[in-house]
Design a protein around this motif. Structure first.
Motif, PDB file in Angstrom:
ATOM      1  N   ASP A  85      -1.116   4.831  -0.871  1.00 30.42           N
ATOM      2  CA  ASP A  85      -0.302   4.875  -1.922  1.00 30.42           C
ATOM      3  C   ASP A  85      -0.533   6.666  -1.389  1.00 30.42           C
ATOM      4  O   ASP A  85      -1.350   7.154  -0.478  1.00 30.42           O
ATOM      5  N   MET A  86      -0.304   7.321  -2.335  1.00 29.97           N
ATOM      6  CA  MET A  86       0.037   9.353  -1.895  1.00 29.97           C
ATOM      7  C   MET A  86      -1.191   9.583  -2.462  1.00 29.97           C
ATOM      8  O   MET A  86      -1.641  10.331  -1.864  1.00 29.97           O
ATOM      9  N   ALA A  87      -2.088   8.918  -3.708  1.00 31.17           N
ATOM     10  CA  ALA A  87      -2.960   9.187  -4.700  1.00 31.17           C
ATOM     11  C   ALA A  87      -4.312   9.151  -3.121  1.00 31.17           C
ATOM     12  O   ALA A  87      -5.310  10.321  -3.100  1.00 31.17           O
ATOM     13  N   ILE A  89      -4.169   9.366  -0.005  1.00 33.45           N
ATOM     14  CA  ILE A  89      -3.721   9.681   1.121  1.00 33.45           C
ATOM     15  C   ILE A  89      -4.299  11.399   1.120  1.00 33.45           C
ATOM     16  O   ILE A  89      -4.791  12.111   1.765  1.00 33.45           O
ATOM     17  N   ALA A  90      -4.127  11.971  -0.792  1.00 39.12           N
ATOM     18  CA  ALA A  90      -3.922  12.632  -0.284  1.00 39.12           C
ATOM     19  C   ALA A  90      -5.758  13.162  -0.975  1.00 39.12           C
ATOM     20  O   ALA A  90      -6.111  14.774  -1.014  1.00 39.12           O
ATOM     21  N   LEU A 112       6.968   5.995   1.753  1.00 41.89           N
ATOM     22  CA  LEU A 112       5.800   6.186   1.701  1.00 41.89           C
ATOM     23  C   LEU A 112       5.548   6.666   2.485  1.00 41.89           C
ATOM     24  O   LEU A 112       4.411   8.433   2.917  1.00 41.89           O
ATOM     25  N   GLN A 115       7.510  10.111   2.954  1.00 45.96           N
ATOM     26  CA  GLN A 115       6.533  10.996   1.809  1.00 45.96           C
ATOM     27  C   GLN A 115       5.585  11.799   2.377  1.00 45.96           C
ATOM     28  O   GLN A 115       5.242  13.075   2.416  1.00 45.96           O
ATOM     29  N   ALA A 116       4.603  11.342   2.628  1.00 46.04           N
ATOM     30  CA  ALA A 116       3.163  11.746   2.944  1.00 46.04           C
ATOM     31  C   ALA A 116       3.295  12.897   4.499  1.00 46.04           C
ATOM     32  O   ALA A 116       2.932  13.819   4.750  1.00 46.04           O
ATOM     33  N   ALA A 119       4.948  15.710   3.568  1.00 44.90           N
ATOM     34  CA  ALA A 119       3.533  16.860   2.478  1.00 44.90           C
ATOM     35  C   ALA A 119       2.961  17.200   2.785  1.00 44.90           C
ATOM     36  O   ALA A 119       1.593  18.183   2.764  1.00 44.90           O
ATOM     37  N   VAL A 124      -0.726  12.775   9.047  1.00 39.01           N
ATOM     38  CA  VAL A 124      -0.208  11.735   8.972  1.00 39.01           C
ATOM     39  C   VAL A 124      -0.024  10.839  10.674  1.00 39.01           C
ATOM     40  O   VAL A 124       1.072  11.102  11.067  1.00 39.01           O
TER      41      VAL A 124
END
Length: 239
Positions: A85-87, A89-90, A112, A115-116, A119, A124
């Motif tokens: 999930d993005m959380a 990844i960040a 996803l 999107q990653a 971002a 990635v």
């Protein structure tokens, strides 16, 4: 071609699996940060980290070990396993990882990945793990009907940094990489392809390099066993 020494983490220890089987783990050390320093001191330009427990759990499990590695070394590191999930990844990128590897979600939630990659440009990668040309997910436990080349091509316009291709049947088996399949994938897509699984001797690295199209290679067990001398390998690949 970049050589990525691998540190696979299971229960906080450095291990290697045989063909992805968690029950077939060989422990090579209980201090992952110390092992990372050894690789750095030998001259590696990157590290390849895998949270094996996380790959099965679907969330980070060996976070403490990864953070210890990041605190100990200066070379960039990439991490796969349990990043879905993005959380997450960040979180990992904020903690100092240079690149996250998305595997299972690349099949289950390709949006996803897109999107990653947008971002976090250049940070990635997509991990494609396969048996006999078909993608496997969830720590290699679930086989799909998705073809490796089809999945890789679907991300060509997404801005991902690389494709990390693992032939599961070769992983940890010390039988050499699947050179034919890896080269074919590298020629089929415009993205950099990093080979993983079975890289067990200097001749394997030279063969991968000499294709002229493979961007990197990951090796683990051979470095721990001494079958490949990291310093000598790095020197040979720099020529």
């Amino acid at each position: 071609m970049i050589l990525y020494p691998a540190i696979d983490l299971k229960d906080g220890q450095c291990v290697r699996l045989l063909r992805g089987e968690m029950s077939a783990a060989t422990v090579f050390g209980d201090d992952p940060a110390a092992q990372a320093l050894k690789f750095q001191d030998a001259g590696c330009a990157w590290l390849h980290l895998v949270d094996l427990n996380g790959a099965f759990a679907g969330a980070p499990v060996n976070g403490r070990a990864v953070e210890a590695i990041l605190a100990a070394v200066k070379v960039p590191a990439q991490l796969g396993g349990g990043i879905r999930d993005m959380a997450t990844i960040a979180m990992w990128l904020e903690k100092g990882l240079s690149r996250v590897i998305l595997g299972t979600v690349a099949v289950e939630n390709p949006d996803l990945v897109r999107q990653a990659a947008k971002a976090f440009p250049g940070q990635v990668a997509v991990g494609i793990d396969a048996r006999k040309g078909f993608v496997a997910t969830k720590g290699w436990a679930t086989e799909t009907t998705v073809k490796v080349t089809d999945l890789a091509r679907s991300f060509e316009d997404a801005g991902v940094a690389a494709i990390i291709y693992t032939d599961i049947d070769r992983d940890g088996a010390m039988q050499g990489p699947n050179l034919e399949a890896t080269e074919a994938l590298a020629r089929a897509v415009s993205l950099p392809v990093i080979a993983s699984g079975g890289v067990s001797r200097m001749e394997d690295l030279i063969a991968l390099r000499d294709t002229g199209v493979i961007a990197g290679a990951i090796s683990g067990r051979a470095l721990y066993d001494g079958a490949i001398d990291l310093g000598a390998a790095l020197k040979a690949l720099s020529l």
